[in-house]
Design an enzyme around this catalytic site. Structure first.
Site, mmCIF file in Angstrom:
data_model
loop_
_atom_site.group_PDB
_atom_site.id
_atom_site.type_symbol
_atom_site.label_atom_id
_atom_site.label_comp_id
_atom_site.label_asym_id
_atom_site.label_seq_id
_atom_site.Cartn_x
_atom_site.Cartn_y
_atom_site.Cartn_z
ATOM 1 N N HIS A 543 0.463 -20.392 17.680
ATOM 2 C CA HIS A 543 0.968 -21.119 18.848
ATOM 3 C C HIS A 543 2.042 -22.128 18.459
ATOM 4 O O HIS A 543 2.038 -23.265 18.908
ATOM 5 C CB HIS A 543 -0.180 -21.875 19.541
ATOM 6 N N HIS A 586 -3.716 -21.670 25.017
ATOM 7 C CA HIS A 586 -3.121 -20.570 24.287
ATOM 8 C C HIS A 586 -1.803 -20.243 24.986
ATOM 9 O O HIS A 586 -1.656 -20.426 26.190
ATOM 10 C CB HIS A 586 -4.074 -19.389 24.249
#
Length: 608
Positions: A543, A586
């Protein structure tokens, strides 16, 4: 949509836009731009094509593509001095779809406050209201099936779910007993069970949706959603296996003395080729490659470019800086199968079971239909409120002292002010827990026949900042990635508190009766031992943000709120590298929202 296998046809074509990278943002943006028949777009992707590839399409094959060069770039990371000198590798998607073709299928949205913070840092229009509008354009939501609603008090709010977007999103088809153990325990501990985590409130526990199409039970990723269905669209040309090396510049600047992007250079096989754009070049190559391409194009710190032998075109020192990365570790518990028939992903260690499950998937049955589903986002003060509040106070004092000494620049101080607000707000999350129904550990796989529940602990708002920079002027050499894991001691403290919170669940039913810790195990007791365990096994959560931050130029920004690179007329960056301050989520939903916003809101990103 012409999908070219060679670049021969490009020599006679004129393109309005060139989009570099076919991941979550790039494929979305290219597809949406070409809904206007008068716009011609070339989409260049460095990887190949994975349509109808079962390794990509079929869910629950977690990490099956990792470190396979057909699917994964496998970027090496500099050994981390504050993380036991471990050598990390960052898997990232290689091919049409980018990392959306290899992720863990988590469809997650951030808290509204995290998105609003992006606007507060100097980016008008980048707020929760707009995020929600554009994220909903990406998805078509399918409600939970009866098997789920029978096992969980599963609810949703229609206004928070998209109904006509390209990405098929479904609540999971399969209810794992381990998920129920996790969720029920949290509720019994006093954690709020969320009605719907997709409306900006994420603090609590919930069962998440997956980017899976319930009509086929296949992964929905950016290429399958935004590109493959439009094969007849003649104004969108896609060239896979085209490795972009740099942006090309016109000989003359514009009237405001801005650089003018005229096209890109790329490698195809043994050839080095160029192609031109009459309107704009858009980098959507991701948080690792977008800054790398900028630097090789002469955009960045002049002193760094000079060392590389790259002609400096534009002094923009924020390129590759302000890097922030989620990372995680696991606490593993063995499940007591005498208490329940815990059917976990450990069954895939049996080759015959895995083979049968793949066969059942073709019939729309079996375990290969779901991703990761059970989540909790919690305030740090959920674990020992007085102790963690004191730690937050110590962090605030340390930051103020370092600001006074000039060790923290004003731009970073603005980010830290917001992070401290979040930490002190007992309603906002800084802890993330995920129930992985199976063994997810860094040590030796245990004996066959056992069942496990791994609780993944995630660092969402790192205080540490890192960098990504070109190492050489050879575009095929990987950039140097320095995430600075645990450089700031508070990041270590946060993950240690995660582990201690997870261990507190063993005092509460049904966790108490079902779970016995195996990793890190009973010998790991002190904060120092827990920290050492974490530093030895933690890994990337894929990420990465911040390396092309959307911030005012004086604050180290690379792009403005219209995604235009400062000092250029027509070069933009549209991927998650623009996110200037990390969010508790996410990132694939955010990547799609960036692509959607770039096309639809001309007042924010005038790409039309």
């Amino acid at each position: 949509m012409p999908l070219l296998t060679t670049p021969d046809e490009l020599t006679s074509k004129a393109f309005d836009y060139i989009v570099v990278g076919a991941g979550g943002s790039g494929a979305t943006l290219a597809s949406r731009l070409t809904e206007d028949a008068n716009v011609n777009v070339l989409l260049l992707e460095a990887g190949g094509v994975h349509y109808d590839d079962p390794v990509v399409d079929i869910p629950a094959q977690f990490a099956a593509t990792f470190l396979n060069p057909k699917y994964d770039w496998g970027f090496p990371v500099v050994k981390q001095a504050c993380s036991n000198n471990v050598q990390h590798v960052w898997p990232r998607g290689k091919g049409l779809g980018g990392s959306t073709s290899m992720n863990f299928l988590c469809w997650i949205k951030p808290p509204s406050q995290d998105v609003d913070a992006i606007e507060r840092l100097g980016n008008p229009g980048w707020n929760w209201v707009d995020f929600q509008k554009y994220s909903l354009r990406a998805e078509t939501f399918h409600p939970a099936v009866k098997e789920i609603t029978d096992s969980f008090p599963h609810t949703y709010n229609e206004k928070n779910r998209g109904t006509s977007g390209p990405v098929g999103v479904t609540d999971p088809i399969h209810a794992y007993t381990a998920d129920k153990v996790f969720i029920d325990t949290l509720v019994n501990k006093g954690v709020k069970l969320l009605e719907d985590p997709y409306g900006g409130e994420v603090t609590g526990a919930y069962i998440a949706s997956n980017n899976v199409d319930p009509r086929t039970w296949k992964r929905t990723y950016s290429a399958s959603a935004y590109l493959h269905p439009y094969e007849d669209r003649q104004n969108l040309v896609v060239l896979p296996n085209a490795y972009v090396t740099r942006v090309l510049w016109a000989d003359e600047k514009d009237a405001e003395r801005n650089l003018v992007a005229s096209g890109v250079e790329y490698i195809f096989g043994e050839q080095k080729l160029t192609v031109t754009a009459s309107k704009e070049v858009i980098l959507s190559a991701g948080a690792i490659k977008s800054p790398h391409i900028l630097e090789l194009s002469g955009v960045g710190k002049p002193e760094l470019l000079e060392k590389l032998g790259v002609d400096a075109k534009l002094d923009l020192p924020g390129v590759g800086e302000n890097l922030q990365e989620h990372h995680f570790a696991s606490v593993v518990f063995e499940l007591d199968t005498t208490k329940a028939d815990h059917q976990t992903l450990d069954l895939f260690f049996n080759p015959e079971f895995a083979k049968e499950s793949i066969r059942l998937h073709a019939e729309g049955k079996g375990t290969h239909r779901t991703g990761i589903t059970a989540f909790a986002f919690l305030p740090l003060t959920s674990r020992a409120p007085e102790e963690t509040s004191a730690a937050i106070g110590n962090l605030e004092k340390d930051i103020k002292d370092r600001i006074a000494k000039g060790e923290i620049p004003p731009a970073l101080a603005k980010q830290y002010d917001i992070q401290l607000e979040t930490l002190k707000d007992k309603g906002l999350p800084d802890m993330e827990l995920i129930a992985f129904p199976g063994f997810f550990g860094a040590r030796e796989i245990p004996a066959p026949g056992k069942r496990f529940l791994s609780i993944l602990v995630m660092l969402n708002h790192p205080i540490s900042r890192g960098s990504i920079h070109a190492k050489t002027d050879n575009p095929q050499d990987f950039p140097e990635i320095i995430p600075n894991y645990f450089k700031e001691e508070f990041d270590t403290k946060v993950l240690v508190e995660h582990v201690k919170f997870v261990r507190s669940l063993t005092e509460i039913e049904p966790f108490k009766s079902n779970c016995t810790e195996v990793q890190p195990g009973p010998a790991c007791t002190t904060d120092e031992q827990i920290a050492d365990y974490l530093k030895g096994i933690h890994t990337t959560t894929f990420h990465t943000v911040g390396s092309c931050s959307m911030l005012p130029r004086e604050d180290g920004g690379v792009v403005d709120s219209k995604l235009k690179v400062y000092g250029t007329k027509n070069l933009r960056v549209a991927d998650i590298s623009i996110v200037p301050l990390h969010i508790a989520a996410h990132m694939q939903t955010t990547a799609y929202a960036i692509g959607e916003k770039g096309r639809f809101n001309s007042s924010i990103c005038s790409l039309q």
